[in-house]
Enzyme design. Structure first.
Site, PDB file in Angstrom:
ATOM      1  N   ARG A 241     -14.198   7.169 -56.730  1.00 47.41           N
ATOM      2  CA  ARG A 241     -15.133   8.267 -57.036  1.00 47.41           C
ATOM      3  C   ARG A 241     -14.383   9.597 -57.007  1.00 47.41           C
ATOM      4  O   ARG A 241     -14.590  10.464 -57.857  1.00 47.41           O
ATOM      5  CB  ARG A 241     -16.272   8.250 -56.008  1.00 47.41           C
ATOM      6  CG  ARG A 241     -17.296   9.383 -56.117  1.00 47.41           C
ATOM      7  CD  ARG A 241     -18.469   9.048 -55.209  1.00 47.41           C
ATOM      8  NE  ARG A 241     -19.201  10.200 -54.724  1.00 47.41           N
ATOM      9  CZ  ARG A 241     -20.251  10.737 -55.341  1.00 47.41           C
ATOM     10  NH1 ARG A 241     -20.665  10.248 -56.490  1.00 47.41           N
ATOM     11  NH2 ARG A 241     -20.890  11.757 -54.803  1.00 47.41           N
TER      12      ARG A 241
ATOM     13  N   HIS B 282     -14.826   4.812 -52.590  1.00 49.35           N
ATOM     14  CA  HIS B 282     -14.942   6.269 -52.512  1.00 49.35           C
ATOM     15  C   HIS B 282     -13.719   6.953 -53.102  1.00 49.35           C
ATOM     16  O   HIS B 282     -13.824   8.040 -53.694  1.00 49.35           O
ATOM     17  CB  HIS B 282     -15.147   6.699 -51.058  1.00 49.35           C
ATOM     18  CG  HIS B 282     -15.866   8.004 -50.917  1.00 49.35           C
ATOM     19  ND1 HIS B 282     -17.120   8.219 -51.450  1.00 49.35           N
ATOM     20  CD2 HIS B 282     -15.503   9.173 -50.322  1.00 49.35           C
ATOM     21  CE1 HIS B 282     -17.505   9.461 -51.176  1.00 49.35           C
ATOM     22  NE2 HIS B 282     -16.538  10.052 -50.509  1.00 49.35           N
TER      23      HIS B 282
ATOM     24  N   HIS C  72     -24.049  15.967 -56.154  1.00 49.02           N
ATOM     25  CA  HIS C  72     -23.985  16.828 -54.975  1.00 49.02           C
ATOM     26  C   HIS C  72     -25.084  17.877 -55.051  1.00 49.02           C
ATOM     27  O   HIS C  72     -25.205  18.588 -56.055  1.00 49.02           O
ATOM     28  CB  HIS C  72     -22.625  17.542 -54.907  1.00 49.02           C
ATOM     29  CG  HIS C  72     -21.493  16.636 -54.534  1.00 49.02           C
ATOM     30  ND1 HIS C  72     -20.174  16.958 -54.746  1.00 49.02           N
ATOM     31  CD2 HIS C  72     -21.491  15.397 -53.955  1.00 49.02           C
ATOM     32  CE1 HIS C  72     -19.403  15.975 -54.332  1.00 49.02           C
ATOM     33  NE2 HIS C  72     -20.175  15.024 -53.841  1.00 49.02           N
TER      34      HIS C  72
ATOM     35  N   LYS D 292     -29.078  10.472 -53.438  1.00 47.19           N
ATOM     36  CA  LYS D 292     -29.527  10.878 -52.107  1.00 47.19           C
ATOM     37  C   LYS D 292     -30.771  11.743 -52.211  1.00 47.19           C
ATOM     38  O   LYS D 292     -30.893  12.578 -53.100  1.00 47.19           O
ATOM     39  CB  LYS D 292     -28.416  11.654 -51.401  1.00 47.19           C
ATOM     40  CG  LYS D 292     -27.271  10.778 -50.905  1.00 47.19           C
ATOM     41  CD  LYS D 292     -26.296  11.573 -50.060  1.00 47.19           C
ATOM     42  CE  LYS D 292     -25.223  10.682 -49.468  1.00 47.19           C
ATOM     43  NZ  LYS D 292     -24.275  11.443 -48.620  1.00 47.19           N
TER      44      LYS D 292
ATOM     45  N   ARG E 165     -21.823   6.834 -56.460  1.00 45.88           N
ATOM     46  CA  ARG E 165     -21.643   6.417 -55.070  1.00 45.88           C
ATOM     47  C   ARG E 165     -21.678   4.894 -55.043  1.00 45.88           C
ATOM     48  O   ARG E 165     -22.384   4.266 -55.836  1.00 45.88           O
ATOM     49  CB  ARG E 165     -22.754   6.974 -54.179  1.00 45.88           C
ATOM     50  CG  ARG E 165     -22.787   8.499 -54.080  1.00 45.88           C
ATOM     51  CD  ARG E 165     -23.928   8.953 -53.178  1.00 45.88           C
ATOM     52  NE  ARG E 165     -23.964  10.389 -53.030  1.00 45.88           N
ATOM     53  CZ  ARG E 165     -24.666  11.210 -53.819  1.00 45.88           C
ATOM     54  NH1 ARG E 165     -25.406  10.702 -54.802  1.00 45.88           N
ATOM     55  NH2 ARG E 165     -24.643  12.510 -53.622  1.00 45.88           N
TER      56      ARG E 165
ATOM     57  N   TYR F  49     -12.550  19.687 -54.125  1.00 41.85           N
ATOM     58  CA  TYR F  49     -11.631  19.440 -55.234  1.00 41.85           C
ATOM     59  C   TYR F  49     -10.974  20.717 -55.748  1.00 41.85           C
ATOM     60  O   TYR F  49     -10.312  20.689 -56.779  1.00 41.85           O
ATOM     61  CB  TYR F  49     -12.380  18.768 -56.390  1.00 41.85           C
ATOM     62  CG  TYR F  49     -12.988  17.445 -56.013  1.00 41.85           C
ATOM     63  CD1 TYR F  49     -12.197  16.318 -55.812  1.00 41.85           C
ATOM     64  CD2 TYR F  49     -14.367  17.317 -55.819  1.00 41.85           C
ATOM     65  CE1 TYR F  49     -12.748  15.107 -55.447  1.00 41.85           C
ATOM     66  CE2 TYR F  49     -14.927  16.107 -55.451  1.00 41.85           C
ATOM     67  CZ  TYR F  49     -14.115  15.009 -55.268  1.00 41.85           C
ATOM     68  OH  TYR F  49     -14.661  13.812 -54.894  1.00 41.85           O
TER      69      TYR F  49
END
Length: 301
Positions: free
Chosen positions: A248, A245, A271, A178, A154, A280
């Site tokens: 990424r 992004h 994730h 995160k 990120r 994806y």
């Protein structure tokens, strides 16, 4: 600001109990300030109201030109806020519970082709070579792009890398993403070399690999995104198609195109839920069609 103590209490809970990141808290603060400001203008008390004002606020977002995705994100924030007020006994009801969310069409992520990423890197390498004698901005930009495409970090993780990352003897980085979740991110030799070259040209001391004159002490996401668009334009790519992004996304899509497992890509991207990585699946669909076409014994008949 209307409802500031309530917002502060809610954000404190998110930070303490759920480990919400600073960027998340900042976004929630903006969303709730906008929402509570609208309620105050219409004379509604968030501690004693029904669903109608919530629906009216969401309808107003559409007239302001916000996308369904942005409205859904704001509604998620509003729901969490009202659930918090109800759970804490500050409100007798949750007015957001019966409110349905806007219909969202999940758009495919913008993705650059391998050839387009090669063009981007070629221009960045030429700029780094030209500036090797003094101006180190090109070397820094090459390091940022090489790292981002090699790791899928990120952008907030990338710009806040510690200086020690460039001198590690390991072939991976330990990244805190995160929610404070740590993950291992493999490093290519090219990315490691780009970090070493960048580190050798740093004249500023400090803890950051990409130091800058900013409040955080390191390069900001906005500055990197702006400079990346400049490289994209020099590479003959539309600037609005290129962002941190998007690189990424390119990292993930190109891995899947070359046979990587979706679960592995989920881990590399950080994730928490596989459903986030499933944007994806269009790449997987194309790969599976190719496999059937090339490998099924009846396809030649």
């Amino acid at each position: 600001m209307p409802g500031e103590p309530l917002i502060r209490d809610y954000l404190d809970m998110l930070a303490a109990e759920r480990g919400a990141a600073a960027n998340t808290l900042s976004a929630y603060r903006r969303d709730l300030a906008d929402y509570l400001g609208a309620l105050a203008r219409d004379g509604h008390d968030p501690l004693a109201m029904e669903a109608a004002p919530v629906r009216a606020y969401l309808a107003g977002l559409e007239t302001r030109g916000l996308s369904a995705a942005s409205a859904a994100r704001k509604l998620s924030c509003i729901r969490g806020f009202h659930r918090f007020l109800y759970a804490e006994g500050l409100a007798e009801d949750d007015p957001s519970a019966p409110v349905g969310g806007p219909r969202r069409v999940r758009a495919l992520p913008k993705v650059l082709s391998v050839a387009e990423v090669d063009r981007l890197l070629t221009v960045a390498r030429e700029a780094a070579s030209a500036g090797a004698s003094g101006d180190t901005r090109g070397i820094r930009m090459l390091c940022l792009i090489e790292l981002l495409y090699a790791t899928g970090l990120r952008v907030s993780e990338l710009v806040a890398l510690p200086r020690a990352a460039a001198s590690t003897k390991e072939r991976y980085l330990v990244v805190k993403g995160k929610g404070g979740r740590e993950r291992l991110v493999p490093l290519t030799e090219i990315a490691r070399g780009a970090m070493r070259d960048h580190l050798a040209g740093l004249s500023v001391e400090g803890p950051w690999l990409f130091p800058a004159d900013s409040e955080s002490g390191h390069l900001t996401r906005q500055s990197f995104a702006r400079d990346l668009k400049g490289v994209a334009s020099a590479a003959g790519l539309r600037a609005d198609r290129v962002s941190p992004h998007v690189l990424r996304h390119a990292f993930a899509s190109h891995l899947l195109q070359n046979g990587a497992d979706l679960r592995i890509v989920q881990e590399l991207l950080g994730h928490a839920d596989i459903s986030t990585t499933q944007i994806y699946t269009h790449v997987l669909d194309d790969r599976l069609k190719s496999m059937v076409r090339d490998l099924h014994p009846l396809m030649d008949e």
